[in-house]
Design an enzyme around this catalytic site. Structure first.
Site, PDB file in Angstrom:
ATOM      1  N   GLY A 149      -0.633  10.019  -6.860  1.00 54.23           N
ATOM      2  CA  GLY A 149      -1.241  11.331  -6.644  1.00 54.23           C
ATOM      3  C   GLY A 149      -2.704  11.355  -7.031  1.00 54.23           C
ATOM      4  N   THR A 150      -3.021  10.759  -8.186  1.00 46.50           N
ATOM      5  CA  THR A 150      -4.415  10.689  -8.628  1.00 46.50           C
ATOM      6  C   THR A 150      -5.238   9.852  -7.655  1.00 46.50           C
ATOM      7  OG1 THR A 150      -3.728  10.880 -10.938  1.00 46.50           O
ATOM      8  CG2 THR A 150      -5.932  10.016 -10.526  1.00 46.50           C
ATOM      9  N   ASP A 201      -5.822  -4.111   9.744  1.00 52.99           N
ATOM     10  CA  ASP A 201      -5.769  -4.553  11.139  1.00 52.99           C
ATOM     11  C   ASP A 201      -6.190  -3.475  12.124  1.00 52.99           C
ATOM     12  OD1 ASP A 201      -3.614  -2.868  10.925  1.00 52.99           O
ATOM     13  OD2 ASP A 201      -2.133  -4.255  11.753  1.00 52.99           O
ATOM     14  N   GLU A 227       2.047  13.342  -1.513  1.00 55.52           N
ATOM     15  CA  GLU A 227       1.550  14.691  -1.750  1.00 55.52           C
ATOM     16  C   GLU A 227       1.768  15.547  -0.497  1.00 55.52           C
ATOM     17  OE1 GLU A 227       0.200  15.589  -4.826  1.00 55.52           O
ATOM     18  OE2 GLU A 227       0.947  13.586  -5.323  1.00 55.52           O
TER      19      GLU A 227
END
Length: 296
Positions: free
Chosen positions: A69-70, A216, A274
């Site tokens: 999340g951070t 890629d 998230e």
């Protein structure tokens, strides 16, 4: 790794009971490779995001001690900027999925050593509207699982909470109708989950798709039609040589660099764990857009 200027970010509210130990395992190792290291303790995600943008043109590298999340929030702060420093990830969260993709050890001391001896790799990013994702974009089961996670369970049980939530969600899974325009191809049908993958790990589990590559210029798109054992068997078979993905019956798989995704009902979007927004969505690859330290 040798840099003149660096920023070390950590969340003072996350795992505060053992934060001193985490810092003692990492800062002495990292500081040997950076001539001038600034250490900032943040109290909120907004502080972490602001620190990233404030220091982006002042440092050569930003080291992030935190979870997915951070990392997601920091990436979203840095991705729109013209000047983007190299990033290093110290896995301090529950799953730490993208650090696994980069072969970074999950032990913090070993992770710090791996970062010092690692190499900077140019990584693709996904972009949808004004948001960016590093690991995956998903709807259906994956976002419903995130919404079902009990925060108390997550804190006390860690990764196990994701699997408990998944089991609960699978029992409630209902298919939805989708239409996807992928580059020049059109795909339509029913699904319980759609994943747009840049990385291989979700909830610490590795997807057995050998074509996934972080630089890629392509997404690996996986459409799961049903949440059954037959689906799981087909998914596991994708790691075998000479498997013809066009003959899969429970899954649909393809690669693309641009996607337009429409659904018959609004579906919550999960980006890197998230929840952010709902369908419809337009997604594109930003090739080799950001540099992150990995272990060869």
């Amino acid at each position: 790794m040798a840099y003149e200027r660096g920023l070390f970010l950590y969340n003072g509210n996350a795992g505060s009971d053992n934060m001193e130990q985490k810092l003692s395992q990492t800062i002495p190792v990292i500081s040997k490779a950076i001539k001038k290291l600034t250490v900032i303790q943040t109290e909120t995600i907004e502080e972490a995001k602001d620190s990233c943008t404030d220091f982006a043109d002042k440092v050569d590298i930003i080291i992030i001690l935190g979870g997915d999340g951070t990392l997601y929030e920091c990436i979203n702060s840095l991705a729109p900027l013209k000047t983007r420093p190299t990033i290093a990830i110290l896995p301090g969260g529950t799953c730490n999925d993208f650090s696994r993709m980069l072969n970074i050890p999950q032990n913090l001391y070993q992770a710090a050593k791996a970062i010092v001896s690692g190499e900077a790799v140019n990584i693709d990013l996904g972009k949808t509207s004004d948001n960016y994702f590093l690991n995956f974009w998903g709807i259906g089961l994956v976002s419903e699982t995130s919404l079902n996670i009990d925060e108390g369970q997550k804190k006390n049980l860690g990764v196990l909470s994701y699997f408990m939530s998944t089991l609960k969600t699978v029992n409630q899974a209902e298919p939805f109708t989708y239409k996807i325009i992928a580059d020049d191809e059109v795909y339509e049908g029913e699904s319980v989950m759609i994943l747009v993958l840049n990385g291989k790990f979700i909830g610490t589990r590795e997807f057995p798709i050998p074509t996934i590559n972080i630089n890629d210029g392509k997404f690996d798109v996986l459409i799961i039609k049903n949440s059954t054992l037959a689906t799981l068997r087909e998914l596991l078979s994708m790691n075998k040589p000479n498997v013809n993905t066009e003959q899969l019956t429970e899954l649909r798989y393809f690669q693309a660099s641009t996607l337009t995704i429409r659904t018959d009902q609004q579906k919550a979007i999960d980006m890197d764990g998230e929840i952010n927004g709902v369908t419809p969505a337009d997604i594109e690859v930003l090739p080799r857009h950001i540099r992150i330290i990995g272990k060869p």
